[in-house]
Write a protein that holds these residues in place. Structure first.
Motif, PDB file in Angstrom:
ATOM      1  N   GLU A   2       0.813  -1.208   0.000  1.00 42.88           N
ATOM      2  CA  GLU A   2       0.000   0.000   0.000  1.00 42.88           C
ATOM      3  C   GLU A   2       0.851   1.265   0.000  1.00 42.88           C
ATOM      4  O   GLU A   2       1.992   1.287   0.468  1.00 42.88           O
ATOM      5  CB  GLU A   2      -0.918   0.002   1.222  1.00 42.88           C
ATOM      6  CG  GLU A   2      -1.842  -1.189   1.319  1.00 42.88           C
ATOM      7  CD  GLU A   2      -2.820  -1.256   0.168  1.00 42.88           C
ATOM      8  OE1 GLU A   2      -3.555  -0.270  -0.068  1.00 42.88           O
ATOM      9  OE2 GLU A   2      -2.859  -2.302  -0.519  1.00 42.88           O
ATOM     10  N   LEU A  69      -5.737  -1.829  -5.696  1.00 37.29           N
ATOM     11  CA  LEU A  69      -6.664  -0.974  -4.961  1.00 37.29           C
ATOM     12  C   LEU A  69      -6.382   0.482  -5.294  1.00 37.29           C
ATOM     13  O   LEU A  69      -5.226   0.895  -5.336  1.00 37.29           O
ATOM     14  CB  LEU A  69      -6.497  -1.187  -3.446  1.00 37.29           C
ATOM     15  CG  LEU A  69      -7.534  -0.523  -2.540  1.00 37.29           C
ATOM     16  CD1 LEU A  69      -8.882  -1.225  -2.666  1.00 37.29           C
ATOM     17  CD2 LEU A  69      -7.077  -0.546  -1.087  1.00 37.29           C
ATOM     18  N   GLU A  71      -7.347   4.213  -3.834  1.00 39.07           N
ATOM     19  CA  GLU A  71      -7.917   4.974  -2.730  1.00 39.07           C
ATOM     20  C   GLU A  71      -8.529   6.277  -3.254  1.00 39.07           C
ATOM     21  O   GLU A  71      -8.299   6.686  -4.387  1.00 39.07           O
ATOM     22  CB  GLU A  71      -6.825   5.300  -1.710  1.00 39.07           C
ATOM     23  CG  GLU A  71      -6.111   4.089  -1.136  1.00 39.07           C
ATOM     24  CD  GLU A  71      -6.845   3.457   0.029  1.00 39.07           C
ATOM     25  OE1 GLU A  71      -7.975   3.907   0.338  1.00 39.07           O
ATOM     26  OE2 GLU A  71      -6.293   2.527   0.636  1.00 39.07           O
ATOM     27  N   ASN A 100     -11.354   1.469  -2.906  1.00 37.28           N
ATOM     28  CA  ASN A 100     -11.652   1.463  -1.478  1.00 37.28           C
ATOM     29  C   ASN A 100     -12.566   2.636  -1.181  1.00 37.28           C
ATOM     30  O   ASN A 100     -12.218   3.787  -1.462  1.00 37.28           O
ATOM     31  CB  ASN A 100     -10.356   1.580  -0.668  1.00 37.28           C
ATOM     32  CG  ASN A 100     -10.599   1.452   0.825  1.00 37.28           C
ATOM     33  OD1 ASN A 100     -11.640   0.964   1.260  1.00 37.28           O
ATOM     34  ND2 ASN A 100      -9.632   1.892   1.619  1.00 37.28           N
ATOM     35  N   VAL A 130     -14.532  -2.198  -2.085  1.00 39.18           N
ATOM     36  CA  VAL A 130     -14.382  -2.706  -0.721  1.00 39.18           C
ATOM     37  C   VAL A 130     -14.542  -1.539   0.241  1.00 39.18           C
ATOM     38  O   VAL A 130     -14.196  -0.398  -0.083  1.00 39.18           O
ATOM     39  CB  VAL A 130     -13.013  -3.406  -0.505  1.00 39.18           C
ATOM     40  CG1 VAL A 130     -12.970  -4.729  -1.232  1.00 39.18           C
ATOM     41  CG2 VAL A 130     -11.839  -2.530  -0.926  1.00 39.18           C
ATOM     42  N   GLU A 132     -13.933  -0.152   4.292  1.00 50.33           N
ATOM     43  CA  GLU A 132     -12.979  -0.337   5.373  1.00 50.33           C
ATOM     44  C   GLU A 132     -13.640  -0.058   6.720  1.00 50.33           C
ATOM     45  O   GLU A 132     -14.293   0.971   6.901  1.00 50.33           O
ATOM     46  CB  GLU A 132     -11.814   0.626   5.140  1.00 50.33           C
ATOM     47  CG  GLU A 132     -10.642   0.476   6.048  1.00 50.33           C
ATOM     48  CD  GLU A 132      -9.464   1.298   5.556  1.00 50.33           C
ATOM     49  OE1 GLU A 132      -8.496   1.430   6.314  1.00 50.33           O
ATOM     50  OE2 GLU A 132      -9.504   1.808   4.415  1.00 50.33           O
ATOM     51  N   LEU A 159     -13.079  -4.701   3.377  1.00 49.06           N
ATOM     52  CA  LEU A 159     -11.640  -4.548   3.526  1.00 49.06           C
ATOM     53  C   LEU A 159     -11.329  -4.569   5.013  1.00 49.06           C
ATOM     54  O   LEU A 159     -11.895  -3.777   5.779  1.00 49.06           O
ATOM     55  CB  LEU A 159     -11.162  -3.240   2.888  1.00 49.06           C
ATOM     56  CG  LEU A 159      -9.651  -2.951   2.918  1.00 49.06           C
ATOM     57  CD1 LEU A 159      -9.267  -2.012   1.764  1.00 49.06           C
ATOM     58  CD2 LEU A 159      -9.168  -2.340   4.224  1.00 49.06           C
ATOM     59  N   ASP A 161      -8.616  -3.676   7.457  1.00 47.58           N
ATOM     60  CA  ASP A 161      -7.362  -3.052   7.867  1.00 47.58           C
ATOM     61  C   ASP A 161      -7.112  -3.557   9.284  1.00 47.58           C
ATOM     62  O   ASP A 161      -7.885  -3.287  10.203  1.00 47.58           O
ATOM     63  CB  ASP A 161      -7.509  -1.530   7.833  1.00 47.58           C
ATOM     64  CG  ASP A 161      -6.297  -0.771   8.353  1.00 47.58           C
ATOM     65  OD1 ASP A 161      -5.825  -1.106   9.472  1.00 47.58           O
ATOM     66  OD2 ASP A 161      -5.825   0.144   7.673  1.00 47.58           O
ATOM     67  N   TYR A 185     -10.370  -7.996   0.832  1.00 47.35           N
ATOM     68  CA  TYR A 185      -9.057  -7.351   0.847  1.00 47.35           C
ATOM     69  C   TYR A 185      -8.614  -7.211   2.304  1.00 47.35           C
ATOM     70  O   TYR A 185      -9.413  -6.901   3.184  1.00 47.35           O
ATOM     71  CB  TYR A 185      -9.185  -5.965   0.216  1.00 47.35           C
ATOM     72  CG  TYR A 185      -7.921  -5.376  -0.361  1.00 47.35           C
ATOM     73  CD1 TYR A 185      -7.623  -5.494  -1.714  1.00 47.35           C
ATOM     74  CD2 TYR A 185      -7.030  -4.659   0.431  1.00 47.35           C
ATOM     75  CE1 TYR A 185      -6.484  -4.924  -2.269  1.00 47.35           C
ATOM     76  CE2 TYR A 185      -5.888  -4.083  -0.107  1.00 47.35           C
ATOM     77  CZ  TYR A 185      -5.620  -4.218  -1.462  1.00 47.35           C
ATOM     78  OH  TYR A 185      -4.478  -3.649  -2.002  1.00 47.35           O
ATOM     79  N   GLN A 187      -5.512  -5.284   4.557  1.00 44.51           N
ATOM     80  CA  GLN A 187      -4.332  -4.433   4.678  1.00 44.51           C
ATOM     81  C   GLN A 187      -3.641  -4.823   5.987  1.00 44.51           C
ATOM     82  O   GLN A 187      -4.136  -4.555   7.080  1.00 44.51           O
ATOM     83  CB  GLN A 187      -4.719  -2.956   4.677  1.00 44.51           C
ATOM     84  CG  GLN A 187      -5.216  -2.495   3.316  1.00 44.51           C
ATOM     85  CD  GLN A 187      -5.699  -1.067   3.308  1.00 44.51           C
ATOM     86  OE1 GLN A 187      -6.187  -0.541   4.306  1.00 44.51           O
ATOM     87  NE2 GLN A 187      -5.582  -0.402   2.155  1.00 44.51           N
TER      88      GLN A 187
END
Length: 267
Positions: A2, A69, A71, A100, A130, A132, A159, A161, A185, A187
């Motif tokens: 990322e 991905l 952002e 995202n 996705v 978050e 997603l 994280d 996904y 992170q």
């Protein structure tokens, strides 16, 4: 890998670094992140520079790295998400696969409708969205699942994280009860379960730990990720950058640690 890992590195260089450390994809934005730039990178914009997009496409083709991905798709009270169509078209041009989406709009009805519009626009282009779990109205798994139910499209997934999810009270037990296909996904980073920083966002944006060196249940999480789920590394390390460690050395250590965890998880 990322974009937070490399603090504003231009995209062609970022793709080259990813290839050097053995990553097959990168998560990027259309512009550089400007709030911290220890290496003095110039400003750049994939949105405004068609030549840069062509250069990036050529670089990705040459080294076998893609965009996992993009952002920059935020829901806010004064934002019309239909205006993001141009950014989605740029991602299509760059052969990207997903975006995202996040929200700062406390009105859940507007947030969910914004997600639904993005998912429809992405679906028209063969892309995935996705969302978050973290700061903002989608702070819990239950809120994220309510959004998934509202949107009702298979291209709309979660997603995770790892810092946000576990710090905001998420558990492995809750994830284990889900249809694994909902996890699109991850992170990956590590962190202590209780922060030692005065500011949560300061820690999240600048000082995360190498996977496997903190207290988050990363191995248990990785065992729940479906085969088509992407596992990416998101470990900004400002203190190491300020100490003179370059991005390749910082990222390589994170990638090696992640590979070790993936092997342990049987992936």
């Amino acid at each position: 890998m990322e974009r937070l890992c490399v603090f504003g590195m231009p995209p062609v260089a970022f793709v080259g670094l990813a290839a050097d450390v053995g990553c097959s994809c990168v998560g990027i934005g259309l512009t550089g992140m400007r709030y911290y730039n220890p290496d003095g990178y110039p400003e750049w914009s994939l949105r405004d520079d068609p030549a840069l997009r062509r250069e990036l496409l050529a670089a990705m083709r040459d080294v076998g790295v893609g965009i996992s991905l993009l952002e920059g798709f935020g829901i806010a009270p004064d934002v019309d998400v239909r205006e993001k169509a141009g950014d989605l078209d740029i991602l299509c041009e760059l052969r990207g696969k997903r975006i995202n989406a996040a929200s700062i709009d406390r009105d859940l009805s507007r947030t969910f409708d914004g997600f639904a519009m993005l998912a429809e626009m992405a679906d028209e282009r063969g892309m995935e969205v996705v969302i978050e779990i973290g700061p903002g109205p989608i702070r819990t798994l239950s809120a994220a699942l309510a959004a998934v139910h509202h949107v009702g499209r298979p291209n709309f997934r979660l997603l995770i994280d790892t810092m946000h999810y576990f710090r905001f009270g998420g558990s492995i037990a809750e994830l284990a009860m889900l249809d694994p296909a909902l996890i699109g996904y991850v992170q990956l980073c590590d962190a202590p379960l209780v922060s030692t920083h005065a500011s949560y966002m300061e820690e999240a944006l600048h000082e995360r730990q190498v996977p496997g060196t903190g207290e988050l249940p990363l191995l248990d999480l990785l065992r729940l990720v479906p085969p088509d789920g992407v596992v990416s590394v998101e470990v900004p390390q400002r203190s190491l950058a300020e100490a003179g460690m370059g991005p390749t050395e910082r990222v390589a250590a994170c990638v090696a640690a992640t590979r070790h965890l993936l092997e342990q998880a049987g992936r």
